[in-house]
Write a protein that holds these residues in place. Structure first.
Motif, PDB file in Angstrom:
ATOM      1  N   LEU A  78       0.842  -1.193   0.000  1.00 19.54           N
ATOM      2  CA  LEU A  78       0.000   0.000   0.000  1.00 19.54           C
ATOM      3  C   LEU A  78       0.879   1.246   0.000  1.00 19.54           C
ATOM      4  N   VAL A  79       0.422   2.255  -0.709  1.00 18.88           N
ATOM      5  CA  VAL A  79       1.129   3.533  -0.733  1.00 18.88           C
ATOM      6  C   VAL A  79       0.152   4.634  -0.317  1.00 18.88           C
ATOM      7  N   LYS A  80       0.699   5.606   0.372  1.00 21.15           N
ATOM      8  CA  LYS A  80      -0.116   6.745   0.790  1.00 21.15           C
ATOM      9  C   LYS A  80      -0.015   7.784  -0.302  1.00 21.15           C
ATOM     10  N   ASP A  81      -1.148   8.073  -0.920  1.00 21.98           N
ATOM     11  CA  ASP A  81      -1.209   8.956  -2.074  1.00 21.98           C
ATOM     12  C   ASP A  81      -2.196  10.071  -1.770  1.00 21.98           C
ATOM     13  N   GLU A  82      -1.678  11.291  -1.670  1.00 22.79           N
ATOM     14  CA  GLU A  82      -2.520  12.447  -1.369  1.00 22.79           C
ATOM     15  C   GLU A  82      -3.361  12.214  -0.116  1.00 22.79           C
ATOM     16  N   GLY A  83      -2.731  11.611   0.901  1.00 24.09           N
ATOM     17  CA  GLY A  83      -3.392  11.400   2.182  1.00 24.09           C
ATOM     18  C   GLY A  83      -4.214  10.134   2.296  1.00 24.09           C
ATOM     19  N   ALA A 139      -1.153  -0.813  -4.185  1.00 22.82           N
ATOM     20  CA  ALA A 139      -0.291  -0.752  -5.369  1.00 22.82           C
ATOM     21  C   ALA A 139       0.032  -2.149  -5.886  1.00 22.82           C
ATOM     22  N   LEU A 140      -0.029  -3.142  -5.016  1.00 23.69           N
ATOM     23  CA  LEU A 140       0.209  -4.539  -5.377  1.00 23.69           C
ATOM     24  C   LEU A 140      -0.678  -5.409  -4.515  1.00 23.69           C
TER      25      LEU A 140
END
Length: 121
Positions: A101-106, A111-112
């Motif tokens: 998981l990625v934190k994107d714009e909060g 992601a996978l």
């Protein structure tokens, strides 16, 4: 980190709850997601996941439901985390499921997602 852990736990719950909702589920993903399913089929990108998921939900696969048991969350960086899960399929199969998981714009996004079948003992 508690707020991030709670947010990731919510993504895991949402992924399970939205498994039959194409728009809802794909909304949890990054644009460039990589998803490897139980049978080893690799999908790349949110649009491809959306297309294949919509097709699958028009087949008997719509009746294959899973429960995800969250085992552990490991932060690689403040904005990247690994979630280790066990996937319990209603047909008796079990899988080792990993989310990156990625934190994107909060917001935390998947992601996978990779599921590896667990051999019966």
């Amino acid at each position: 980190m508690n707020a991030d852990i709670e947010a990731i736990e919510q993504v895991v719950r949402d992924a399970e709850e939205l498994q039959s909702d194409v728009d809802g589920f794909t909304g949890l993903l990054t644009d460039e997601v990589s998803l490897i399913n139980f049978t080893g089929i690799r999908l790349r990108g949110r649009d491809q996941v959306r297309k294949i998921m919509a097709q699958a939900l028009r087949t008997p696969l719509k009746d294959v439901l899973t429960e995800n048991e969250l085992l552990d969350i490991t932060f690689l960086r403040p904005d990247v985390a690994l979630a280790a899960l066990t996937k319990h399929v209603n047909d008796g199969r079990t899988g080792a499921l990993t989310f990156v998981l990625v934190k994107d714009e909060g917001a935390w996004r998947i992601a996978l997602a990779q599921t590896t079948p667990v051999a019966a003992a």
